[in-house]
Motif scaffolding. Structure first.
Motif, mmCIF file in Angstrom:
data_model
loop_
_atom_site.group_PDB
_atom_site.id
_atom_site.type_symbol
_atom_site.label_atom_id
_atom_site.label_comp_id
_atom_site.label_asym_id
_atom_site.label_seq_id
_atom_site.Cartn_x
_atom_site.Cartn_y
_atom_site.Cartn_z
ATOM 1 N N ALA A 1 0.707 -1.391 0.438
ATOM 2 C CA ALA A 1 -0.335 -0.202 -0.109
ATOM 3 C C ALA A 1 1.072 1.300 -0.228
ATOM 4 C CB ALA A 1 -1.037 -0.047 0.796
ATOM 5 N N TRP A 2 0.251 2.026 -0.657
ATOM 6 C CA TRP A 2 1.345 3.152 -0.897
ATOM 7 C C TRP A 2 0.584 4.612 0.499
ATOM 8 C CZ3 TRP A 2 4.582 5.778 -2.865
ATOM 9 C CH2 TRP A 2 4.220 7.458 -3.554
ATOM 10 N N ALA A 3 1.366 4.548 1.155
ATOM 11 C CA ALA A 3 0.935 5.803 2.734
ATOM 12 C C ALA A 3 1.502 6.818 2.609
ATOM 13 C CB ALA A 3 2.253 5.393 3.994
ATOM 14 N N PHE A 4 0.110 7.952 3.375
ATOM 15 C CA PHE A 4 0.525 9.646 3.343
ATOM 16 C C PHE A 4 -0.166 9.977 4.468
ATOM 17 C CE2 PHE A 4 -3.451 7.383 1.278
ATOM 18 C CZ PHE A 4 -4.094 8.319 2.186
ATOM 19 N N TYR A 5 0.100 10.823 4.337
ATOM 20 C CA TYR A 5 -0.210 12.361 5.878
ATOM 21 C C TYR A 5 -0.354 13.916 5.031
ATOM 22 C CZ TYR A 5 4.889 11.275 5.475
ATOM 23 O OH TYR A 5 6.218 11.411 5.781
ATOM 24 N N TRP A 6 -0.492 14.466 6.293
ATOM 25 C CA TRP A 6 -0.638 16.017 6.638
ATOM 26 C C TRP A 6 -0.931 16.321 7.531
ATOM 27 C CZ3 TRP A 6 -5.321 18.414 6.532
ATOM 28 C CH2 TRP A 6 -6.227 18.148 6.678
ATOM 29 N N LEU A 7 -0.759 17.242 8.084
ATOM 30 C CA LEU A 7 -1.240 17.970 8.930
ATOM 31 C C LEU A 7 -1.756 19.428 9.275
ATOM 32 C CD1 LEU A 7 1.133 16.248 12.384
ATOM 33 C CD2 LEU A 7 -1.147 16.261 11.988
ATOM 34 N N THR A 8 -1.803 20.115 9.950
ATOM 35 C CA THR A 8 -2.129 21.576 9.496
ATOM 36 C C THR A 8 -0.973 21.876 9.789
ATOM 37 O OG1 THR A 8 -3.134 21.612 11.736
ATOM 38 C CG2 THR A 8 -4.487 21.609 10.379
ATOM 39 N N SER A 9 -0.550 23.470 10.045
ATOM 40 C CA SER A 9 0.553 24.375 10.335
ATOM 41 C C SER A 9 0.188 24.049 12.248
ATOM 42 C CB SER A 9 0.221 25.916 10.302
ATOM 43 O OG SER A 9 0.812 26.024 8.225
ATOM 44 N N PRO A 10 -0.142 24.244 13.081
ATOM 45 C CA PRO A 10 -0.567 24.679 14.488
ATOM 46 C C PRO A 10 0.104 23.667 15.006
ATOM 47 C CG PRO A 10 -2.841 25.639 13.695
ATOM 48 C CD PRO A 10 -2.140 24.922 12.243
ATOM 49 N N ALA A 11 -0.592 22.355 14.257
ATOM 50 C CA ALA A 11 -0.320 20.441 14.925
ATOM 51 C C ALA A 11 1.045 20.273 14.532
ATOM 52 C CB ALA A 11 -1.432 20.076 14.345
ATOM 53 N N ARG A 12 1.435 21.149 13.897
ATOM 54 C CA ARG A 12 3.176 19.625 13.436
ATOM 55 C C ARG A 12 4.122 20.837 13.891
ATOM 56 N NH1 ARG A 12 2.627 23.194 7.708
ATOM 57 N NH2 ARG A 12 1.316 21.968 7.118
ATOM 58 N N GLY A 13 5.066 19.437 14.162
ATOM 59 C CA GLY A 13 6.349 19.253 15.192
ATOM 60 C C GLY A 13 6.248 19.000 16.925
ATOM 61 N N ARG A 14 5.217 18.332 16.724
ATOM 62 C CA ARG A 14 4.609 17.993 17.851
ATOM 63 C C ARG A 14 4.430 16.385 18.121
ATOM 64 N NH1 ARG A 14 2.314 22.185 17.768
ATOM 65 N NH2 ARG A 14 1.229 24.051 19.377
ATOM 66 N N GLY A 15 5.375 16.035 17.055
ATOM 67 C CA GLY A 15 5.437 14.060 16.986
ATOM 68 C C GLY A 15 4.245 13.457 16.555
ATOM 69 N N TYR A 16 2.927 14.344 16.861
ATOM 70 C CA TYR A 16 1.612 13.716 15.612
ATOM 71 C C TYR A 16 1.615 13.192 14.489
ATOM 72 C CZ TYR A 16 -0.385 17.380 19.204
ATOM 73 O OH TYR A 16 -0.314 18.347 20.827
#
Length: 177
Positions: free
Chosen positions: A82-97
């Motif tokens: 399978a192909w994996a993908f992800y994205w986060l909003t800017s305020p949620a970035r940098g926290r390991g989520y």
């Protein structure tokens, strides 16, 4: 605050619309769709954030707010890939989520019988590379000028994680189906 993976619902449309408006760097993640209205975001959720045999999407949620997506596409049972993908909003970035969410989805995919997960990121996106490597995805190579956004082409670094690879030292999340 609760950090979890859950299914997308139509009630997440305002959050998706806000993410689209506040994070122009995410526009490429939506394949050219215009999510500038709550109605268009609701339609997008219904059509694209599905859960099926060939693709799965989970909302990355903090409290009740969807702040990102993690998923699998091109699920192929015969070869277990399978192909994996992800994205986060800017305020949620940098926290390991994103790394924890990706590692969780990988563990679930391996438990469901998949063997190999692949992903790719633009080489000019070192944060995405960090997410992938923290989640146990090993770099495998460079695909020159694979993606085109506007008139610009981008090299893509590919990563993969095998069921037999070491498990990353990350706390996994519960997932809903």
């Amino acid at each position: 605050m609760t950090f979890e993976l859950r299914l997308w619902t139509s009630e997440d449309a305002p959050a998706l619309c806000a993410a689209y408006g506040e994070n122009p760097d995410l526009h490429t993640q939506f394949g050219g769709a215009d999510l500038s209205t709550v109605d268009s975001a609701r339609d997008y959720i219904g059509k694209h954030f599905s859960f099926s045999e060939s693709g799965r999407n989970w909302a990355i949620s903090i409290g009740d707010l969807a702040v990102g997506n993690v998923g699998l596409s091109a699920i192929e049972q015969r070869h277990g890939t399978a192909w994996a993908f992800y994205w986060l909003t800017s305020p949620a970035r940098g926290r390991g989520y994103a790394s924890r969410a990706l590692a969780t989805v990988a563990a679930e995919a391996f438990n469901d019988g998949l063997f190999r997960l692949e992903l790719g990121h633009r080489v000019n996106n070192p944060a995405s590379c960090k997410v992938a490597t923290r989640a146990g995805f090993i770099p495998e190579g460079l695909e020159r000028q694979k993606l085109q956004y506007g008139g610009e082409r981008f090299d893509v670094e590919t990563h993969a994680r095998l069921r037999t690879d070491p498990i990353p030292d990350l706390e996994l999340l519960s997932t809903a189906r």
